[in-house]
Scaffold this motif. Structure first.
Motif, short mmCIF file in Angstrom:
data_model
loop_
_atom_site.label_atom_id
_atom_site.label_comp_id
_atom_site.label_asym_id
_atom_site.label_seq_id
_atom_site.Cartn_x
_atom_site.Cartn_y
_atom_site.Cartn_z
N LEU A 261 40.31 68.95 -14.71
CA LEU A 261 40.77 67.84 -13.88
C LEU A 261 40.45 68.05 -12.40
O LEU A 261 40.03 67.12 -11.70
N ASN A 262 40.62 69.27 -11.92
CA ASN A 262 40.39 69.54 -10.50
C ASN A 262 38.92 69.40 -10.12
O ASN A 262 38.60 69.08 -8.96
N TYR A 266 40.37 64.82 -10.32
CA TYR A 266 41.19 65.09 -9.14
C TYR A 266 40.38 65.49 -7.91
O TYR A 266 40.96 65.69 -6.84
N ALA A 267 39.09 65.64 -8.04
CA ALA A 267 38.27 66.03 -6.89
C ALA A 267 38.40 64.99 -5.77
O ALA A 267 38.19 63.80 -6.00
N GLU A 268 38.75 65.42 -4.58
CA GLU A 268 39.02 64.50 -3.48
C GLU A 268 37.77 64.05 -2.76
O GLU A 268 37.77 63.01 -2.11
N SER A 271 32.27 67.34 -2.28
CA SER A 271 32.12 68.80 -2.21
C SER A 271 32.94 69.51 -3.29
O SER A 271 32.67 70.66 -3.62
N GLN A 272 33.92 68.82 -3.86
CA GLN A 272 34.75 69.41 -4.91
C GLN A 272 34.30 69.01 -6.32
O GLN A 272 34.77 69.57 -7.30
N GLN A 273 33.38 68.06 -6.41
CA GLN A 273 32.94 67.57 -7.71
C GLN A 273 31.95 68.55 -8.35
O GLN A 273 30.85 68.73 -7.87
N ASP A 274 32.37 69.14 -9.44
CA ASP A 274 31.59 70.20 -10.09
C ASP A 274 31.05 69.71 -11.43
O ASP A 274 31.46 70.17 -12.48
N TYR A 275 30.13 68.75 -11.36
CA TYR A 275 29.58 68.18 -12.58
C TYR A 275 28.29 67.41 -12.27
O TYR A 275 28.05 67.01 -11.13
N ILE A 295 34.41 48.79 -6.73
CA ILE A 295 34.59 50.24 -6.82
C ILE A 295 33.31 50.99 -6.47
O ILE A 295 33.36 52.18 -6.12
N PHE A 296 32.16 50.31 -6.51
CA PHE A 296 30.89 50.95 -6.15
C PHE A 296 30.37 50.46 -4.79
O PHE A 296 29.21 50.72 -4.45
N ASN A 297 31.20 49.79 -4.02
CA ASN A 297 30.84 49.41 -2.66
C ASN A 297 30.72 50.68 -1.81
O ASN A 297 31.65 51.49 -1.75
N VAL A 298 29.57 50.89 -1.17
CA VAL A 298 29.35 52.15 -0.47
C VAL A 298 30.22 52.30 0.77
O VAL A 298 30.36 53.40 1.30
N ASP A 299 30.81 51.22 1.24
CA ASP A 299 31.64 51.28 2.44
C ASP A 299 33.08 51.68 2.14
O ASP A 299 33.71 52.37 2.95
N ASN A 300 33.59 51.24 1.00
CA ASN A 300 35.01 51.50 0.71
C ASN A 300 35.32 51.57 -0.78
O ASN A 300 36.47 51.44 -1.18
N GLY A 301 34.32 51.78 -1.61
CA GLY A 301 34.52 51.78 -3.06
C GLY A 301 35.45 52.88 -3.54
O GLY A 301 35.39 54.03 -3.09
N ALA A 302 36.30 52.54 -4.49
CA ALA A 302 37.33 53.47 -4.98
C ALA A 302 36.75 54.65 -5.74
O ALA A 302 37.35 55.73 -5.77
N VAL A 303 35.60 54.48 -6.38
CA VAL A 303 35.03 55.58 -7.18
C VAL A 303 33.59 55.88 -6.80
O VAL A 303 32.92 56.66 -7.49
N VAL A 304 33.08 55.30 -5.71
CA VAL A 304 31.68 55.51 -5.36
C VAL A 304 31.37 56.99 -5.12
O VAL A 304 30.25 57.45 -5.32
N GLN A 305 32.39 57.76 -4.73
CA GLN A 305 32.16 59.19 -4.53
C GLN A 305 31.79 59.88 -5.84
O GLN A 305 31.11 60.92 -5.83
N ARG A 306 32.21 59.32 -6.97
CA ARG A 306 31.91 59.96 -8.26
C ARG A 306 30.42 60.03 -8.55
O ARG A 306 29.96 60.84 -9.35
N VAL A 307 29.66 59.14 -7.90
CA VAL A 307 28.21 59.16 -8.11
C VAL A 307 27.49 59.78 -6.92
O VAL A 307 26.26 59.76 -6.85
N GLY A 308 28.25 60.35 -5.95
CA GLY A 308 27.64 61.13 -4.89
C GLY A 308 27.65 60.53 -3.51
O GLY A 308 26.96 61.03 -2.61
N VAL A 309 28.43 59.47 -3.29
CA VAL A 309 28.46 58.81 -1.99
C VAL A 309 29.91 58.73 -1.50
O VAL A 309 30.72 58.04 -2.12
N MET A 310 30.22 59.40 -0.41
CA MET A 310 31.54 59.23 0.19
C MET A 310 31.57 57.90 0.92
O MET A 310 30.61 57.55 1.63
N PRO A 311 32.62 57.09 0.75
CA PRO A 311 32.68 55.77 1.39
C PRO A 311 32.39 55.83 2.89
O PRO A 311 33.00 56.61 3.61
N GLY A 312 31.42 55.02 3.32
CA GLY A 312 31.05 54.98 4.72
C GLY A 312 30.15 56.12 5.17
O GLY A 312 29.78 56.18 6.34
N LYS A 313 29.79 57.03 4.27
CA LYS A 313 28.97 58.17 4.62
C LYS A 313 27.80 58.29 3.63
O LYS A 313 27.64 57.46 2.75
#
Length: 436
Positions: A261-262, A266-268, A271-275, A295-313
């Motif tokens: 899970l971590n 649960y990865a925030e 840098s914590q996503q190990d997959y 959820i995949f909006n690069v500016d504020n998407g709820a899960v866009v980080q799961r595919v490698g993009v931090m919102p707004g970055k």
């Protein structure tokens, strides 16, 4: 209901609130939920058979299923698909390899490959999602819960067509590999070994000498979750068989529950996503495709980080995987507020673009799995979005004997008829209101 009992990783109980304004329609005085970690798949049926549970999902791959078919031959039913969508996220910007056995060369090769759209499409077409789901639902029902979009295809309508039909046409217009792909629920329109090999060939030509084969992809799973491990093994088998083990290797990384899970859910941040792959899910909050697509909006998407993009970055990564263009189209679609057909059509075009980029692989919805239950069919609440549907216990009635297939089918037909009539009346009332 009031929460009246809670024991971590054991059980929780809810007691009816007699002061609730609509208490007469709260039919169960108490609801008790039991924690299940996924390890002993036969225990759900066993507890139902002993009378401890009123409902239990069945696993056709477990020995307990034979006993269920013998004792309850007429009472194994399959619920309808809901609007929740589960999917495999592809991490295109991985930097954490704590639980990986890949060396530096393999790490960099996988990242470069996953940034290639043709490679991601190759993985999508190589993955036999039906066989993957059969590990949970059984061979006979392996396609009943399959979903090939992020948004449920019948979630909204556009004129006389479903939203999914419009997305399918838009996707087919993007490139040839999508021309014969069907996006209906309950079938696998993606799995195609020939297409997988063709897309891999294009990817290999583009990547050239930048990568070393086989491309190693890590897929962490909870080692205590029997079905998850079996599904991972099925995923590995189909992808490697389709593309060749010399080209792609899926590494199943079995982890304890908390570590799993971590490093995934649960990865925030990235840098914590190990997959390289992980499974996630999403359900809509309101009746508009935006509730999924945002959820995949690069500016504020709820899960866009799961595919490698931090919102707004990470806009370089967003551009590399086409999410910048998708976001532009989505924002423009969401801005259309005076014409629902135009709005939904524009959102459908954006979703087609998202599917073409293959940064995630749609898998299944909830429903479509075998079960035994004593809950009277359709006695509870229903909603395609929000939290006023099947997650509520209000209105649910229980009967002494398990629900039979005939009882369920009859109740379903009556419910669908009433739903169609109610929807038509609501549409007519809305049209009258707009006209006034």
């Amino acid at each position: 209901y009031f929460l009246s009992e809670y024991t971590a990783k054991s059980s929780m109980a809810f007691t009816k609130n007699d002061a609730y304004w609509d208490a007469d329609n709260v039919t169960l005085d108490e609801v008790k939920l039991t924690y299940y970690d996924g390890e002993d798949v036969g225990s759900l049926y066993t507890n139902f058979d002993k009378g401890a549970y009123n409902v239990a999902t069945l696993n056709p791959n477990d020995p307990s299923y034979a006993d269920a078919k013998k004792k309850y031959p007429e009472a194994i039913t399959y619920g309808m698909q809901d609007t929740t969508t589960y999917y495999a996220s592809i991490n295109t910007n991985r930097s954490n390899f704590t639980n990986s056995k890949k060396d530096a060369v393999a790490q960099e090769s996988a990242k470069k490959a996953l940034l290639n759209q043709d490679f991601r499409q190759a993985i999508t077409f190589a993955f036999d999602r039906g066989s993957w789901n059969a590990q949970r639902a059984g061979e006979d029902a392996k396609e009943k819960a399959l979903r090939s979009m992020l948004t449920a295809p019948t979630f909204v309508s556009i004129g006389e067509e479903s939203y999914g039909q419009v997305v399918q046409k838009e996707l087919a217009s993007i490139s040839d590999e999508w021309k014969d792909v069907k996006l209906d629920d309950g079938q696998d329109g993606f799995y195609n070994v020939d297409k997988a090999k063709a897309e891999f060939t294009k990817a290999k030509e583009a990547l050239g000498s930048e990568v070393v084969y086989p491309i190693q992809l890590d897929f962490p799973v909870d080692q205590a979750d029997t079905v998850a491990v079996q599904r991972a093994q099925s995923m590995k088998q189909s992808i490697e068989a389709s593309l060749g083990k010399e080209n792609v290797q899926l590494n199943i990384v079995e982890l304890d529950h908390d570590t799993y899970l971590n490093s995934t859910y649960y990865a925030e941040d990235i840098s914590q996503q190990d997959y390289d792959f992980t499974i996630a899910g999403w359900g809509p909050d309101y009746a508009d495709p935006r509730s999924y697509l945002d959820i995949f909006n690069v500016d504020n998407g709820a899960v866009v980080q799961r595919v490698g993009v931090m919102p707004g970055k990470n806009q370089d990564i967003a551009k590399s995987i086409g999410l910048d263009s998708f976001t532009t189209d989505l924002v423009a679609a969401n801005a259309i507020v005076d014409d629902l057909d135009a709005r939904f059509t524009a959102q459908a075009k954006a979703e087609a673009k998202l599917l073409d980029q293959a940064v995630f692989i749609p898998l299944i919805s909830l429903g479509g799995t075998p079960r035994v239950t004593k809950a009277v069919p359709f006695s509870g609440r229903y909603s395609v979005s929000g939290v006023k549907g099947s997650d509520l216990y209000k209105g649910i009635e229980l009967q002494e004997e398990p629900v039979t297939g005939k009882q369920y089918d009859k109740a379903k037909a009556a419910w669908l008829e009433a739903k169609t009539k109610s929807n038509a009346e609501a549409q007519e009332a809305l049209a009258d209101h707009v006209a006034k």
